[in-house]
Design a protein around this motif. Sequence first.
Motif, PDB file in Angstrom:
ATOM      1  N   ASN A   1       0.806  -1.219   0.000  1.00  0.00           N
ATOM      2  CA  ASN A   1       0.000   0.000   0.000  1.00  0.00           C
ATOM      3  C   ASN A   1       0.841   1.272   0.000  1.00  0.00           C
ATOM      4  O   ASN A   1       0.529   2.207  -0.729  1.00  0.00           O
ATOM      5  CB  ASN A   1      -0.950   0.004   1.202  1.00  0.00           C
ATOM      6  CG  ASN A   1      -1.921  -1.142   1.167  1.00  0.00           C
ATOM      7  OD1 ASN A   1      -1.619  -2.213   1.669  1.00  0.00           O
ATOM      8  ND2 ASN A   1      -3.063  -0.947   0.561  1.00  0.00           N
TER       9      ASN A   1
ATOM     10  N   PHE B   1      -8.249  10.645  -4.844  1.00  0.00           N
ATOM     11  CA  PHE B   1      -7.391   9.475  -5.027  1.00  0.00           C
ATOM     12  C   PHE B   1      -6.811   9.031  -3.689  1.00  0.00           C
ATOM     13  O   PHE B   1      -6.824   7.845  -3.342  1.00  0.00           O
ATOM     14  CB  PHE B   1      -6.258   9.792  -6.013  1.00  0.00           C
ATOM     15  CG  PHE B   1      -5.355   8.623  -6.279  1.00  0.00           C
ATOM     16  CD1 PHE B   1      -5.674   7.707  -7.262  1.00  0.00           C
ATOM     17  CD2 PHE B   1      -4.202   8.431  -5.534  1.00  0.00           C
ATOM     18  CE1 PHE B   1      -4.856   6.607  -7.513  1.00  0.00           C
ATOM     19  CE2 PHE B   1      -3.375   7.344  -5.762  1.00  0.00           C
ATOM     20  CZ  PHE B   1      -3.706   6.430  -6.753  1.00  0.00           C
ATOM     21  N   THR B   2      -6.316   9.976  -2.911  1.00  0.00           N
ATOM     22  CA  THR B   2      -5.716   9.668  -1.612  1.00  0.00           C
ATOM     23  C   THR B   2      -6.752   9.087  -0.654  1.00  0.00           C
ATOM     24  O   THR B   2      -6.469   8.122   0.066  1.00  0.00           O
ATOM     25  CB  THR B   2      -5.039  10.918  -1.024  1.00  0.00           C
ATOM     26  OG1 THR B   2      -4.031  11.361  -1.952  1.00  0.00           O
ATOM     27  CG2 THR B   2      -4.389  10.624   0.312  1.00  0.00           C
ATOM     28  N   LEU B   3      -7.947   9.642  -0.621  1.00  0.00           N
ATOM     29  CA  LEU B   3      -9.011   9.096   0.233  1.00  0.00           C
ATOM     30  C   LEU B   3      -9.348   7.657  -0.150  1.00  0.00           C
ATOM     31  O   LEU B   3      -9.525   6.792   0.726  1.00  0.00           O
ATOM     32  CB  LEU B   3     -10.274   9.964   0.150  1.00  0.00           C
ATOM     33  CG  LEU B   3     -10.227  11.280   0.909  1.00  0.00           C
ATOM     34  CD1 LEU B   3     -11.462  12.116   0.588  1.00  0.00           C
ATOM     35  CD2 LEU B   3     -10.123  11.036   2.411  1.00  0.00           C
TER      36      LEU B   3
ATOM     37  N   TYR C   1       1.456   3.411  -3.435  1.00  0.00           N
ATOM     38  CA  TYR C   1       0.818   4.731  -3.431  1.00  0.00           C
ATOM     39  C   TYR C   1       1.803   5.799  -3.918  1.00  0.00           C
ATOM     40  O   TYR C   1       1.451   6.633  -4.756  1.00  0.00           O
ATOM     41  CB  TYR C   1       0.304   5.094  -2.036  1.00  0.00           C
ATOM     42  CG  TYR C   1      -0.182   6.526  -1.956  1.00  0.00           C
ATOM     43  CD1 TYR C   1      -1.441   6.870  -2.430  1.00  0.00           C
ATOM     44  CD2 TYR C   1       0.633   7.538  -1.457  1.00  0.00           C
ATOM     45  CE1 TYR C   1      -1.882   8.186  -2.387  1.00  0.00           C
ATOM     46  CE2 TYR C   1       0.205   8.844  -1.413  1.00  0.00           C
ATOM     47  CZ  TYR C   1      -1.057   9.170  -1.881  1.00  0.00           C
ATOM     48  OH  TYR C   1      -1.481  10.472  -1.856  1.00  0.00           O
TER      49      TYR C   1
ATOM     50  N   TRP D   1      -7.340   5.576  -1.629  1.00  0.00           N
ATOM     51  CA  TRP D   1      -6.186   4.737  -1.292  1.00  0.00           C
ATOM     52  C   TRP D   1      -6.151   4.454   0.207  1.00  0.00           C
ATOM     53  O   TRP D   1      -5.765   3.366   0.630  1.00  0.00           O
ATOM     54  CB  TRP D   1      -4.883   5.375  -1.762  1.00  0.00           C
ATOM     55  CG  TRP D   1      -3.829   4.335  -1.957  1.00  0.00           C
ATOM     56  CD1 TRP D   1      -2.961   3.862  -1.022  1.00  0.00           C
ATOM     57  CD2 TRP D   1      -3.576   3.590  -3.140  1.00  0.00           C
ATOM     58  NE1 TRP D   1      -2.169   2.879  -1.563  1.00  0.00           N
ATOM     59  CE2 TRP D   1      -2.528   2.694  -2.867  1.00  0.00           C
ATOM     60  CE3 TRP D   1      -4.123   3.604  -4.423  1.00  0.00           C
ATOM     61  CZ2 TRP D   1      -2.010   1.821  -3.805  1.00  0.00           C
ATOM     62  CZ3 TRP D   1      -3.606   2.737  -5.361  1.00  0.00           C
ATOM     63  CH2 TRP D   1      -2.567   1.857  -5.051  1.00  0.00           C
ATOM     64  N   ILE D   2      -6.556   5.431   1.013  1.00  0.00           N
ATOM     65  CA  ILE D   2      -6.647   5.206   2.457  1.00  0.00           C
ATOM     66  C   ILE D   2      -7.686   4.126   2.750  1.00  0.00           C
ATOM     67  O   ILE D   2      -7.451   3.240   3.589  1.00  0.00           O
ATOM     68  CB  ILE D   2      -6.971   6.522   3.196  1.00  0.00           C
ATOM     69  CG1 ILE D   2      -5.750   7.454   3.150  1.00  0.00           C
ATOM     70  CG2 ILE D   2      -7.402   6.268   4.640  1.00  0.00           C
ATOM     71  CD1 ILE D   2      -6.028   8.875   3.615  1.00  0.00           C
TER      72      ILE D   2
ATOM     73  N   TRP E   1      -6.453  14.719  -6.605  1.00  0.00           N
ATOM     74  CA  TRP E   1      -5.446  14.130  -5.726  1.00  0.00           C
ATOM     75  C   TRP E   1      -6.075  13.730  -4.387  1.00  0.00           C
ATOM     76  O   TRP E   1      -5.808  12.648  -3.868  1.00  0.00           O
ATOM     77  CB  TRP E   1      -4.300  15.117  -5.501  1.00  0.00           C
ATOM     78  CG  TRP E   1      -3.272  14.584  -4.561  1.00  0.00           C
ATOM     79  CD1 TRP E   1      -2.183  13.824  -4.884  1.00  0.00           C
ATOM     80  CD2 TRP E   1      -3.234  14.742  -3.136  1.00  0.00           C
ATOM     81  NE1 TRP E   1      -1.471  13.495  -3.738  1.00  0.00           N
ATOM     82  CE2 TRP E   1      -2.113  14.056  -2.657  1.00  0.00           C
ATOM     83  CE3 TRP E   1      -4.050  15.395  -2.213  1.00  0.00           C
ATOM     84  CZ2 TRP E   1      -1.768  14.012  -1.306  1.00  0.00           C
ATOM     85  CZ3 TRP E   1      -3.719  15.357  -0.875  1.00  0.00           C
ATOM     86  CH2 TRP E   1      -2.585  14.659  -0.440  1.00  0.00           C
ATOM     87  N   SER E   2      -6.922  14.593  -3.824  1.00  0.00           N
ATOM     88  CA  SER E   2      -7.577  14.291  -2.540  1.00  0.00           C
ATOM     89  C   SER E   2      -8.487  13.075  -2.657  1.00  0.00           C
ATOM     90  O   SER E   2      -8.483  12.206  -1.777  1.00  0.00           O
ATOM     91  CB  SER E   2      -8.384  15.494  -2.052  1.00  0.00           C
ATOM     92  OG  SER E   2      -7.542  16.595  -1.799  1.00  0.00           O
TER      93      SER E   2
ATOM     94  N   VAL F   1       0.317   7.597  -7.208  1.00  0.00           N
ATOM     95  CA  VAL F   1      -0.305   8.910  -7.022  1.00  0.00           C
ATOM     96  C   VAL F   1       0.194   9.909  -8.074  1.00  0.00           C
ATOM     97  O   VAL F   1      -0.504  10.872  -8.403  1.00  0.00           O
ATOM     98  CB  VAL F   1      -0.075   9.439  -5.579  1.00  0.00           C
ATOM     99  CG1 VAL F   1       1.367   9.868  -5.368  1.00  0.00           C
ATOM    100  CG2 VAL F   1      -1.042  10.562  -5.258  1.00  0.00           C
TER     101      VAL F   1
ATOM    102  N   THR G   1      -6.157   0.842   1.836  1.00  0.00           N
ATOM    103  CA  THR G   1      -5.190   0.447   2.861  1.00  0.00           C
ATOM    104  C   THR G   1      -5.891  -0.070   4.107  1.00  0.00           C
ATOM    105  O   THR G   1      -5.474  -1.067   4.699  1.00  0.00           O
ATOM    106  CB  THR G   1      -4.261   1.635   3.199  1.00  0.00           C
ATOM    107  OG1 THR G   1      -3.603   2.054   1.992  1.00  0.00           O
ATOM    108  CG2 THR G   1      -3.234   1.257   4.247  1.00  0.00           C
TER     109      THR G   1
END
Length: 159
Positions: free
Chosen positions: A6, A58-60, A10, A62-63, A55-56, A14, A66
């Motif tokens: 993860n 995508f990150t959310l 990432y 990915w969280i 980006w936000s 990203v 994970t």
Amino acid sequence: MVFVFNGLTYLNIVKNVRDWTDARKVVVNGAEGVFRSVAEVLRAPLFGSINLSAWSWFTLMWIAFTACTILVLVRHRRHPVALIPSTWLGKGQLLYLMLLWLMVIANFSKALVAFADGRIATEGTIMFNALICTVLILAGRASRTKLPRSVPPIWSIHA
């Protein structure tokens, strides 16, 4: 496992968000314009007041991915998950194949926004090699060499 599968992935994937949101010049019927594969800011479905950058989002996601990975691994320590092999060889093969295909798909998603004829050879070669690796891992014969369950230390302290 979580750091490799993860965390490191990432950090590599990203970067694709920038390629997805970059403005590209296009010419249609002689008229020049700008095209973005993904908008820079996206509105949440059902909650129009929530606007976040690509980006936000995508990150959310990915969280969340994970968190799911961690939950499955914690559950596996208490009650084995059938998908996760019991041997170290099987676990290594599974991790390798998951990383391999995650990176193949991520690479394709990066190339997809600006796909052209020349990319067919590159993406096809990557896919073909990943397929060969998958067949070799899954259909290859495992070594019949028995390894000891515990390896004695190569050093010891003598009093």
